[in-house]
Design a protein around this motif. Structure first.
Motif, short mmCIF file in Angstrom:
data_model
loop_
_atom_site.label_atom_id
_atom_site.label_comp_id
_atom_site.label_asym_id
_atom_site.label_seq_id
_atom_site.Cartn_x
_atom_site.Cartn_y
_atom_site.Cartn_z
N MET A 99 0.84 -1.19 0.00
CA MET A 99 0.00 0.00 0.00
C MET A 99 0.87 1.24 0.00
SD MET A 99 -3.09 1.04 2.62
CE MET A 99 -1.99 1.35 4.03
N ASP A 100 0.59 2.15 -0.92
CA ASP A 100 1.36 3.38 -1.04
C ASP A 100 0.59 4.53 -0.40
OD1 ASP A 100 3.42 5.06 -1.79
OD2 ASP A 100 3.49 4.33 -3.84
N ALA A 101 1.26 5.68 -0.33
CA ALA A 101 0.64 6.84 0.30
C ALA A 101 0.87 8.08 -0.55
CB ALA A 101 1.20 7.07 1.70
N GLY A 102 -0.09 8.97 -0.53
CA GLY A 102 0.03 10.27 -1.16
C GLY A 102 -0.59 11.30 -0.24
N VAL A 103 -0.75 12.52 -0.74
CA VAL A 103 -1.28 13.60 0.08
C VAL A 103 -2.35 14.37 -0.67
CG1 VAL A 103 0.80 13.85 1.47
CG2 VAL A 103 0.57 15.16 -0.65
N ALA A 104 -3.19 15.04 0.09
CA ALA A 104 -4.24 15.89 -0.45
C ALA A 104 -4.19 17.23 0.29
CB ALA A 104 -5.61 15.24 -0.29
N TYR A 105 -4.75 18.27 -0.35
CA TYR A 105 -4.51 19.62 0.16
C TYR A 105 -5.61 20.55 -0.33
CZ TYR A 105 -1.54 23.80 1.12
OH TYR A 105 -1.01 24.97 1.59
N PHE A 106 -6.01 21.47 0.55
CA PHE A 106 -6.85 22.60 0.15
C PHE A 106 -5.90 23.73 -0.25
CE2 PHE A 106 -10.00 20.20 2.32
CZ PHE A 106 -11.25 20.69 1.97
N PRO A 107 -5.77 24.04 -1.54
CA PRO A 107 -4.80 25.05 -1.97
C PRO A 107 -5.33 26.47 -1.75
CG PRO A 107 -5.95 24.20 -3.88
CD PRO A 107 -6.48 23.44 -2.68
N THR A 108 -5.14 26.99 -0.57
CA THR A 108 -5.67 28.30 -0.22
C THR A 108 -4.68 29.40 -0.55
OG1 THR A 108 -4.84 28.17 2.05
CG2 THR A 108 -7.04 27.28 1.63
N HIS A 109 -5.21 30.61 -0.71
CA HIS A 109 -4.36 31.75 -1.07
C HIS A 109 -3.43 32.18 0.06
CE1 HIS A 109 -7.72 33.71 1.03
NE2 HIS A 109 -6.87 34.68 1.30
N ASP A 110 -3.73 31.75 1.29
CA ASP A 110 -2.89 32.14 2.42
C ASP A 110 -2.03 30.99 2.92
OD1 ASP A 110 -5.04 30.68 3.33
OD2 ASP A 110 -5.59 32.05 4.95
N GLY A 111 -1.93 29.91 2.15
CA GLY A 111 -1.08 28.77 2.52
C GLY A 111 0.04 28.60 1.51
N LEU A 112 0.73 27.48 1.61
CA LEU A 112 1.79 27.16 0.67
C LEU A 112 1.20 27.04 -0.73
CD1 LEU A 112 4.86 26.58 0.97
CD2 LEU A 112 4.29 24.15 1.02
N GLY A 113 1.79 27.72 -1.71
CA GLY A 113 1.25 27.74 -3.06
C GLY A 113 1.35 26.40 -3.75
N PRO A 114 0.53 26.19 -4.80
CA PRO A 114 0.50 24.88 -5.47
C PRO A 114 1.85 24.44 -6.03
CG PRO A 114 -1.39 26.19 -6.11
CD PRO A 114 -0.51 27.10 -5.31
#
Length: 281
Positions: A1-16
């Protein structure tokens, strides 16, 4: 089983782009974005459709468009697979969305993943002119119409919600027959949707998912991946998912600055190391 990540790309967080480079540099293979075009201020729909849910986090109303975020992320990386987790396809024009998916996949060398879902925020759907009662039927037609566009030189489609005759839409996706379609959802009929038009099932971590993985495997007549979204960082839980046949888990990263994101990636990597390299059973 592998792993990845998910993210809410908000304007005040780390950019895409910066986030994608960081995730790839640390050896992860998948990065998926959340989508909400807006959040109605009325807030009548409970978060996730669950009665008694806590207040909705502010990040839900602050996300970049996931296709724009994907363009930045794919351009900034070489091997990372990037996509939607999930795109709210009943609220999207299927011809335009098919063009966006095909364009991103073609430009990235075939690295786009297309997570789809019907949504839970009824006021958001209403603002897009979508009757919440028909969202599952709309999602089905939108996905099938996009598949026709991706796989036929001259595509036609006729349904209750989508109708077009003989259109040309190039380029086609680089991945054949199209990018993987990850069908999100935990509802009672979700496996029917996965089996009809999905390449993977992407449920949120919840009770009953472990048992339903077995049901999916029994019913499927082709390989279908299982991607579990948002499980807790508990090795014993992850081991149960692995033993049940999950192919991949995706962990939500906090929508924050680099130091906050890196701290969570450290936690993810420690737990996955414990699961795979040390062993827990």
């Amino acid at each position: 089983m592998d792993a990845g990540v998910a993210y809410f790309p908000t304007h005040d967080g780390l950019g895409p782009a910066e986030l994608a480079r960081l995730v790839e540099e640390r050896g992860h293979r998948w990065l998926l974005w959340a989508e909400h075009t807006h959040i109605p201020a009325s807030r009548e729909s409970p978060w996730g459709g669950r009665e008694g849910a806590p207040p909705l986090p502010r990040k839900y109303a602050r996300t970049y468009d996931p296709f724009v975020a994907s363009a930045y992320a794919l351009a900034a990386t070489q091997n990372l697979r990037v996509g939607t987790g999930i795109a709210l396809v009943p609220q999207r024009d299927p011809i335009v969305t098919a063009k966006e998916v095909a364009s991103l996949d073609h430009l990235s060398g075939g690295r786009f993943e297309f997570g789809v879902g019907a949504g839970w925020n009824r006021e958001e759907m209403d603002n897009h002119g979508v009757d919440p009662r028909t969202r599952m039927k709309r999602m089905r037609e939108h996905v099938l119409a996009m598949k026709a566009i991706w796989t036929h030189h001259e595509a036609s489609f006729h349904g209750d919600f989508v109708n077009f005759d003989r259109i040309w839409s190039d380029p086609k996706p680089l991945q054949k027959p199209h990018p993987p379609i990850l069908v999100g959802g935990n509802g009672p009929t979700v496996l029917d949707r996965v089996l009809e038009y999905g390449d993977a099932w992407m449920p949120n971590h919840a009770s009953g998912v472990l048992e339903r993985i077995g049901e999916l495997r029994e019913r499927a007549d082709r390989p279908i991946e299982v991607v579990v979204m948002g499980p807790d960082l508990e090795p014993s839980l992850l081991e149960r998912y692995e033993q049940a046949g999950a192919d991949r888990v995706l962990f939500w990263l906090p929508s924050g600055r680099r130091s906050v994101v890196e701290a969570e990636l450290d936690r993810v990597e420690r737990v996955m190391y414990e699961l795979h390299d040390v062993g827990i059973g």
